[in-house]
Design an enzyme around this catalytic site. Sequence first.
Site, PDB file in Angstrom:
ATOM      1  N   LYS A   1     -10.162   0.208  -2.384  1.00 44.12           N
ATOM      2  CA  LYS A   1     -10.038   0.023  -0.937  1.00 44.12           C
ATOM      3  C   LYS A   1     -10.307   1.323  -0.202  1.00 44.12           C
ATOM      4  CE  LYS A   1      -6.778  -1.178   2.772  1.00 44.12           C
ATOM      5  NZ  LYS A   1      -5.419  -1.619   3.110  1.00 44.12           N
TER       6      LYS A   1
ATOM      7  N   ASP B   1       0.855  -1.190   0.000  1.00 40.43           N
ATOM      8  CA  ASP B   1       0.000   0.000   0.000  1.00 40.43           C
ATOM      9  C   ASP B   1       0.888   1.237   0.000  1.00 40.43           C
ATOM     10  OD1 ASP B   1      -1.737  -2.125   0.568  1.00 40.43           O
ATOM     11  OD2 ASP B   1      -3.027  -0.884   1.835  1.00 40.43           O
TER      12      ASP B   1
ATOM     13  N   LYS C   1      -6.799   3.241  -3.430  1.00 40.46           N
ATOM     14  CA  LYS C   1      -7.226   3.283  -2.033  1.00 40.46           C
ATOM     15  C   LYS C   1      -7.421   4.734  -1.626  1.00 40.46           C
ATOM     16  CE  LYS C   1      -5.177   2.039   2.480  1.00 40.46           C
ATOM     17  NZ  LYS C   1      -4.075   1.325   3.142  1.00 40.46           N
TER      18      LYS C   1
END
Lengths: 885, 317
Positions: free
Chosen positions: B253, B154, B217
């Site tokens: 996400k 991430d 995300k």
Amino acid sequence: MSSTTVKKTTAAQPNGDVKVKVAPTSTQPPKADKIADPRAPKLPPFQFDASLKTNPDDVAPTGTKPPVSVAEVFETLAYGPAPESPAVANAWLDDHGRDFGHFVNNKWYKRDGRSKYECRCPARDEFLAHTAEGDDEDVDVAMKAAHEAHKTWSKLPGHVRARYIYSIARHVQKHIRLLAVVESLDNGKPIRETRDADMAVVARWLYHYAGWAQVLDREMPEMTSVGVVAGIVAWNFPLMLLVWKVAPALAAGNTIVMKPADYTPLSALLFAEICAEAGLPPGVFNVVTGAGATGAKVAAHPLVDKLAFTGSTGVGRILRRVTAGTGKKLSLELGGKSPVIVFDDADLDGTIEGVIDAIFFNQGQVCSAGSRLLIQEPVFDKFVAKLKERMTHLRVGDCLDKCVDIGAIVDDKQRKTIDGYVQMARDEGCDVYQACSCIPDKGCYYPPTLITNVDTSSVCVQEEIFGPVVTAQAFRTAKEAVALANNTTYGLGASVWSENLSKALELSLMIKAGTVWINAHNLFDAAAGFGGYRESGFGRDGGKEGLYEYTKPKHLKLTKRDADKIDISSFGKVTPHRPSLDDERAEVATLGPHAADVPSVDRTYKMYYGGAQKRPDAPYARPIRNAAGKVIAHVGEGNRKDVRNAVEAAHKAFPGWGKRAAHNRAQIVYYMAENLEVRRVEVATRLASTTGVSQEDALKEVDAAIDRLFYWGAYADKYGGAVQETTLYGATVKIHEPVGPLAILCPDENPLLSFVSLFAPAIVRGNTVLIVPSEKYPLSALDFYQVFDTSDLPGGVVNILTGERDHLAKYMAEHQNLEAVWYFGSVEGSKFVEYTAAENIKRTWVNYGQSRDWFDPIQGAGEEFFYQAVEVKNIWMPMGTIFAN
Amino acid sequence: MPHERNPGIPLDLSWVTEGRVNLAATKRRADQHKVRRSVKMEWQAAWLLRAVTCIDLTTLSGDDTEANVKRLCFKAKRPIRRDILETLGVADKKITTGAVCVYPNRVNEAVKHLEGTNIPVASVAAGFPAGQTMLKHRLMEIEEAVAAGAHEIDIVITRPYVLQSKWQQLYDEVKAMRQACGEAHLKTILATGELGSLDNVYRASVICMMAGADVIKTSTGKEGVNATFPVALTMLRAIREYHQRTGFKVGFKPAGGIRSAKDAVSWLAIMKEELGDDWTKPDLFRIGASSLLTDIERQLFHCATGRYAAAHQLAMS
């Protein structure tokens, strides 16, 4: 399989839904690749024990819970039933034995022998209750109750009325879920909408107008209550539309008899009970139920002072005719074919949601439904593809299910009408696309529908369908978008989608509609009036503008009439003047400067339109006599073709005149005053000699006319509108637009002052006019030819026609390209104008044969002049870009 | 992974700049999402279980040690009490969370405690959370995390590139990070709360996908505004557009502030409505959260027993 056909599969899906076969989409169906673990013990699928629920009625609304396991849904992530309980609503219906009477004087009013209407829930095809079909006696009892209650209710201080309305609002909130459920059952619309939209708006409307009751004396000091208001409302938002009328009517001191739609009377009856519980005095609010026949009795009842209607244009037209000439006030909120204009610089995904709100909200059964999509050519295909995909996600289903987007159509008759239009589109060769993710096989439903390959001449583009059906057309330029948007007999709503505010604003002003939403559709609030242009009706629901529908000027003491006794069958026929051998010419000399034996030069006035003097189409002249009955001049005898020509001139001038700066319009009117002042004595002398008033009184009238020109000149730039304090984050702007080219027929009293008092407010507010001066005393108005010419008034703004008032009134009222007629003449003429205006639902302002004091500042230049001279448009401009840091 | 990884495409600047987002309209739709879909009874239980499988169970604290990382991993393996699962009839579904998400320094511990499971370890990297360190260090951080066994990375994007409209630089940087990830999946954190406008959120989403992001995300969880529905809608619409134009599926996400079971259901519904059922599964949808699981388990307890659980009746993570 064709994407244009809806094919129902008979097999129920695991979640109990029956799926409509949808067109291929970009998203894939769920893959049910089960992970089976052979070691795991075989457990029976879990079933919920209903006794564990806090609310035992909280089961699937169809009454049977489809067999489903958690494990299955875990794999499919299907939606299931999410029912709202009908238990309390059923208990309420049972309390009344499922058999309702009317509600009069805070009591149930039930007589034996009435025929009954069976209310059914269209989503479930279930019986709800019987309601009574009101007959003459029922209507009469309710009207008398309201009439009696008005005597005290109207005299209550505003603050006391405010307390009552506030109390109703509070009590509505106490019963808001019950109201929502009853409404949902009766109409078939989703509970989510009755809860979040209808009832929220109902409460807001009541609070807003409670406030108006409090401040009315200060804000509208010239106005007073009308009397008994009869309301007839449609079935699409049964209680919301009812409260749109009840709240302002009560605030202004009226009492009410409402006739809800026969399909959906239950929420009105429940609301009536709630009003009584809230302490509203008996007779102030009454409900009579029944179908169209009852509505006709309500409209025709002699105690009605004002009729407020929401419904179809067809019925609106009938009500206009029924009430014509009676002196009853009337407001009509009718149909629409509202455009949704999508520019290539719009947020297309956001716009797709706007289209969903515009046409699928309330199953498309919304008068302002955005049923005509106008899409800029470069993004047409892309947008249509996006919309088709989006439609596959729409869930059609039971009204009490909180997980549906679209509920049932109100009645099978309506569903057939919708389907008839769609079938007609197929027959015309249009492309019909229907899709949704689920639709029940029982109940009255219609799938969301998009029709492409259509254009302006397609029936489905022209006519109001009143269902979840939208058409899509392409346009090239902003100008063409406006032309297409306005190419309709309706004018209720419109939305403009663009990230370019200057473009969106300009379009908002150019579209003929009472409400324009920028980057939104179908937003409503009590602080902003809602209503239409053209055949969408007249009058507004909401805002201060809405209060004019339930008030009248205090000075008006109108006697209502039985209009059936007014014969208009030969109205407006005229036989022009022929030569005769009386000594009329001898009188001519008295106006001239010479000795009696020298005739003055003959005066034959022409007409004046398009900025020039014009001969009458047919060369007939009308003698004008002085007070002694002697002919002093001739004027042209106007006819149908003169009206036609003048309307064309007025239309030609209209766009340019409206666009002029208000300052400029003011300057022109001041200049008229200046030029009239120069000719003050001359005009007064002619006025005195023709009407027979003293020179002193004539001078007074001229001076009053100059004063009035100044007054309206002053208001040219002081009545443009306001910012409405709605719940919108952004600006809701009320624009006072001109009504359009309109016709004015002047009275004979105070021929100069009444002429000025009528044309001046019209033109300062941007209208262009056809005006017929006093039939008896037209000469002082004709003196204005020169005043206009020397005052820089553009040609076509004021067009003067002479002749017989009623003959001209006939052709003006019948002309489909005039937006309003102001008629100050006879009882017959008033009826004729109102009756005839029904054809294209034009606005009318008539005097029912009663004169007024034109010198009085309120009677001659009060609030009703402002009201009549403008059309209220509300433009909604949501704002926002800051969402975080 | 049932879908083909997004390999990225060349930077298409006209696409980046033509996208327009109207905040007011987006908010209206976002509000509708919260009220238009509701699931009850069996469906509610099933949806909550699905949500569990999409959780990136996360700890990102300065005081993380092996002790709490281990506890987290154990909870990821057995997120819901077994008797609840049995009552609901899903004990055979091998329900675990979608991943465990930790700092790079904790990756090897997470890998160790998840050994023998299919639960991937996700690591934040690339100068998380601010991204204000040198690119070479950020790339090295990614490589080290992958080397330690992280399956998913991430990363945070460089917000100044967005605020200064340096689209090419942003594209190049994310592309380099994708390269550094190798087989590990790249999840790009836009830190939307710091991008200033939804237009920028849309642009950054599109560029990350063009540069080869597997998942986009919303937030680090450290910005003032995190995973809101208007932001999500904007990103989901970008994903949909990217899928329609290129055929590649990119995951989503949301992270930060998602704490209630009800929220989790709403998030699944918005995915189902905007992108379809494919995007409701852990390969294309994750919820970054730490305390959410507790609330879901409490709700499932109620689904199974009709009673509300006390905190001490459920295993803490």
